[in-house]
Design a protein around this motif. Structure first.
Motif, short mmCIF file in Angstrom:
data_model
loop_
_atom_site.label_atom_id
_atom_site.label_comp_id
_atom_site.label_asym_id
_atom_site.label_seq_id
_atom_site.Cartn_x
_atom_site.Cartn_y
_atom_site.Cartn_z
N GLU A 8 0.82 -1.20 0.00
CA GLU A 8 0.00 0.00 0.00
C GLU A 8 0.85 1.26 0.00
N ALA B 123 -6.97 -4.46 -0.40
CA ALA B 123 -8.05 -3.60 0.08
C ALA B 123 -8.80 -4.24 1.24
N ASP C 172 -6.58 -4.76 5.08
CA ASP C 172 -6.18 -3.58 5.84
C ASP C 172 -7.35 -2.69 6.25
N THR C 173 -8.25 -2.41 5.32
CA THR C 173 -9.28 -1.40 5.59
C THR C 173 -10.23 -1.81 6.71
N ILE D 4 -8.38 -1.44 9.99
CA ILE D 4 -8.21 -0.02 10.31
C ILE D 4 -9.47 0.54 10.95
N ALA E 209 -10.60 5.18 6.18
CA ALA E 209 -9.47 4.28 5.93
C ALA E 209 -8.70 4.67 4.67
N VAL E 210 -9.42 5.14 3.65
CA VAL E 210 -8.79 5.61 2.40
C VAL E 210 -9.30 7.02 2.15
N THR F 93 -3.74 4.07 2.58
CA THR F 93 -4.60 3.83 3.73
C THR F 93 -3.97 4.52 4.94
#
Length: 502
Positions: free
Chosen positions: A209, A304, A307-308, A311, A369-370, A487
């Motif tokens: 990322e 995607a 992690d998201t 988070i 998150a993004v 992210t």
């Protein structure tokens, strides 16, 4: 003489073309721009947290800005109204993707869904993903996996309550999302996986990322290959290739394992589904799926998805730890509605806890998150808030800034789930003040799976355990620093002390 005349004609022609373009541009109403330096443009104004830097610039120069990243013009959008024009009004005209060095490499030459420029082939690929991989029926079929892995997390956390020591909740939640997606996507047990060291998986995701979210000279200084030379000298080219090779090796080994005769499987995972489509397609199939497509799509889900979700859960638990009254309120609702004798939580329980849903929404708003939605590229000339944006121009939507806009949110820096009691904002992309999954043709197709993981994971944490800070620590000591580019993670891991109560 002839060569001199030819050079003169070429120079004259180029001058006339440049002058004509300049005259045409002068008629455009371009977005305002901050002052820029020669060559580097506005790159010096982009700090370690790009979404924060762009938010500060937008407060000074307006919600539609034109920046120059090296030689590349980029429009940054930071208001609800402008975002709606980009993501809904002009969605078809600006739903392509720029061809960047990092995304090209990690998507195997744009064989994926997330980073591929808009085309008929991309549309067919996305239809396949929605139909075969992310439809509600498919998501529901993986329900037992989500419940199993949440039960396993509760078991491991319960073991930590014996000596009342703090647990690294950041790692526990990252491993939860990884364990679910390893089974759903790869058909592998995360804790027993023979293809990768689970202790290094978080590092690999972060490396990938970081590579996708970092600026490369090749993207912003493309002339004469000088950018590529700088990337090689700086080590950026090597970092990108190292990450690509690690991911490619993992995915290829898993695909080979799926193709081996006599393989036993727990269920049909996403690789099984895609291989089945690959083997059944005919010569006239419009999709023309290949193994490269499979690797590209797996890469999207892997990066995607792992992690998201983690988070969002980490920031939620961080905010509740900082707000003990909110923690008590949401736990009170959960335990009142579910009773005090449940041995396991099921997904049927999620709809019984509306306050938890508001807590999650507030986390989406305050800790996107993004925060910079994946960049778009215009395929036609459009106007946004009266400003001209020509074709081939990158557009970045700063959803993180919109989520903190004081014109839209009262006391935007305050974590207050109750703001959603009377506010109809929904995360499905129809309310442009609230865009955790994006909107339009490029909305995240994995949204149903992501929401199921986040809701079930938090419900387990808040039902079975009370949470306290480590000895000697107060709520003022909780570090809220952010880190990341694509992210945005909590820089310092969250460590809390669990007490099993149910």
């Amino acid at each position: 003489m002839a060569i001199s005349l030819l050079c003169f004609c070429l120079v004259t022609l180029l001058t006339l073309i440049f002058a004509a373009k300049k005259i045409k541009r002068s008629k455009w109403n371009l977005p305002p721009s901050p002052p820029k330096f020669p060559v580097i443009g506005n790159l010096h104004q982009i700090g370690g947290l790009p979404h924060r830097s762009l938010e500060r610039l937008a407060k000074k120069h307006g919600p539609v800005m034109l920046l120059h990243f090296g030689f590349v013009p980029v429009v940054v959008v930071s208001s609800k109204e402008a975002a709606e024009e980009v993501l809904r009004t002009h969605d078809l005209d600006c739903c392509s993707r720029p061809k960047l060095v990092g995304t090209r490499l990690l998507s195997r030459g744009f064989q994926d869904i997330a980073f591929t420029p808009y085309s008929e082939e991309w549309m067919e690929r996305r239809k396949l993903a929605v139909r075969e991989l992310f439809c509600l029926k498919k998501v529901e079929s993986f329900r037992h996996i989500r419940e199993d892995e949440c039960n396993f997390m509760v078991k491991k956390l319960s073991e930590s309550t014996v000596d009342k020591s703090p647990v690294d909740l950041s790692k526990a939640l990252f491993w939860l999302t990884a364990s679910i997606l390893f089974r759903v996507v790869l058909g592998q047990n995360f804790y027993e996986n023979k293809f990768i060291d689970k202790e290094k998986i978080e590092e690999l995701v972060f490396e990938a990322e970081s590579a996708l979210g970092s600026f490369t000279c090749s993207d912003f200084f493309p002339l004469a290959g000088l950018g590529g030379l700088v990337d090689r000298l700086s080590g950026q080219h090597k970092r990108l290739n190292d990450v690509f090779l690690k991911l490619d090796d993992l995915f290829q080994r898993v695909i080979d394992d799926h193709s081996s005769p006599g393989r036993t499987k727990e269920h049909e995972d996403i690789i099984d589904a895609m291989l089945d489509v690959l083997h059944k397609q005919g010569e006239n199939d419009s999709l023309n799926l290949t193994v490269d497509h499979i690797r590209g799509v797996i890469s999207n889900i892997f990066l995607a998805g792992i992690d998201t979700g983690a988070i969002t859960m980490i920031w939620t638990m961080t905010e509740l730890a900082r707000n003990p009254k909110l923690m008590k309120k949401v736990q009170g609702e959960i335990r009142d509605r579910l009773g005090n004798n449940k041995e396991t939580i099921t997904e049927e329980d999620i709809d019984k806890v509306p306050y938890l849903k508001m807590v999650i929404k507030e986390t989406f708003r305050l800790h996107h998150a993004v925060p910079l939605l994946l960049p778009r590229e215009t395929v036609a000339h459009i106007k946004v808030q009266g400003y001209d944006i020509p074709p081939g121009r990158q557009i970045m939507v700063n959803a993180g800034a919109i989520g903190r806009d004081p014109k839209l949110w009262t006391n935007p820096e305050e974590f207050n789930p109750e703001r959603f009691i009377d506010k109809p904002a929904d995360y499905r992309g129809q309310h442009f003040e609230f865009l955790p999954f994006g909107s339009g043709r490029r909305i995240c197709p994995g949204m149903p799976m992501g929401m199921a993981i986040v809701e079930l994971g938090l419900l387990n944490l808040l039902y079975f355990f009370d949470w306290s800070l480590p000895d000697g620590m107060t709520i003022d000591d909780i570090n809220m620093e952010e880190a990341g580019t694509l992210t945005i993670v909590k820089k310092v891991p969250l460590k809390l002390v669990p007490v099993r109560v149910m």
